[in-house]
Design an enzyme around this catalytic site. Sequence first.
Site, PDB file in Angstrom:
ATOM      1  N   ASP A  25     107.796 -48.206 -37.076  1.00 35.13           N
ATOM      2  CA  ASP A  25     106.724 -47.889 -36.121  1.00 35.13           C
ATOM      3  C   ASP A  25     106.698 -48.764 -34.864  1.00 35.13           C
ATOM      4  O   ASP A  25     105.635 -49.210 -34.424  1.00 35.13           O
ATOM      5  CB  ASP A  25     105.359 -47.968 -36.817  1.00 35.13           C
ATOM      6  CG  ASP A  25     105.178 -46.926 -37.910  1.00 35.13           C
ATOM      7  OD1 ASP A  25     106.128 -46.170 -38.190  1.00 35.13           O
ATOM      8  OD2 ASP A  25     104.077 -46.868 -38.505  1.00 35.13           O
ATOM      9  N   LYS A 126     106.306 -39.611 -39.893  1.00 35.37           N
ATOM     10  CA  LYS A 126     105.348 -39.649 -41.006  1.00 35.37           C
ATOM     11  C   LYS A 126     103.936 -39.574 -40.462  1.00 35.37           C
ATOM     12  O   LYS A 126     103.702 -39.933 -39.308  1.00 35.37           O
ATOM     13  CB  LYS A 126     105.530 -40.934 -41.809  1.00 35.37           C
ATOM     14  CG  LYS A 126     105.305 -42.192 -40.987  1.00 35.37           C
ATOM     15  CD  LYS A 126     105.643 -43.437 -41.770  1.00 35.37           C
ATOM     16  CE  LYS A 126     105.330 -44.694 -40.980  1.00 35.37           C
ATOM     17  NZ  LYS A 126     103.924 -44.880 -40.631  1.00 35.37           N
ATOM     18  N   CYS A 171     102.173 -50.627 -42.680  1.00 35.75           N
ATOM     19  CA  CYS A 171     103.337 -49.763 -42.871  1.00 35.75           C
ATOM     20  C   CYS A 171     104.572 -50.521 -43.351  1.00 35.75           C
ATOM     21  O   CYS A 171     105.369 -49.979 -44.127  1.00 35.75           O
ATOM     22  CB  CYS A 171     103.602 -48.974 -41.597  1.00 35.75           C
ATOM     23  SG  CYS A 171     102.232 -47.836 -41.237  1.00 35.75           S
TER      24      CYS A 171
END
Length: 225
Positions: A25, A126, A171
């Site tokens: 990310d 995602k 994450c």
Amino acid sequence: MTQIHTINNYGTATITRHDALLVIDMQYDFIPGGSLPVAGGDTIVKPIAHLMEQFFAHGATVVCTQDWHPKGHRSFASTHGKNPYDPIHEPGIGPVLWPDHCVIGTKGASLHEELPAHFCHAIVRKGYTINIDSYSAFLENDKKTATGLSGYLSNRGIKRIFVCGLAFDYCVHFSAVDGARAGFEAVVITDCSKAVNSPATSVDDAITDMEAHNVRFCASADLSF
Ligand SMILES: [Zn+2]
């Protein structure tokens, strides 16, 4: 709160084609200037770019993930008429609500342009299911819907994953744990990850959970190629 660089316990490692680098990310919304900025997120762009180049050059696999939400996602405080970081406990959502972030197709959802996308074998998106969040690169937060990453890595002969990026307590944490649960040796590169620190115990809780799942920790300087 534990300083994450103090927990390194893996020792040194030589990277081979059985290793994968998971870059989690590294998107504009998570970097200072974005809507859900992680303090220091900008400082790890260059070190991660260097790792991507090194892993790629030595036959290892490089995967980047992208948080990728439709407008009105249930993880957004605005969807509930609440404030960002308010607590929430809903299946697949929480423990806190977030500012709107990483909306599909926006600049905030783009990977940082200084990351060398040409050294990336695959991008896993995602969080695109409207009522379920996905902190992990492997499983959505319902803990059963797979992204396909586990099979991709297994099919490529990967045995060990090195996880870095944003954010350490969300994450990165859940990706490392789910990777370990999927049978990969999982190591977090602590100097190439930064934490959200919300709620206040999130970093210590993440470390406890990762240690319980045999996730280990190293510094980028511990890796040789
Ligand atoms: Zn998100």
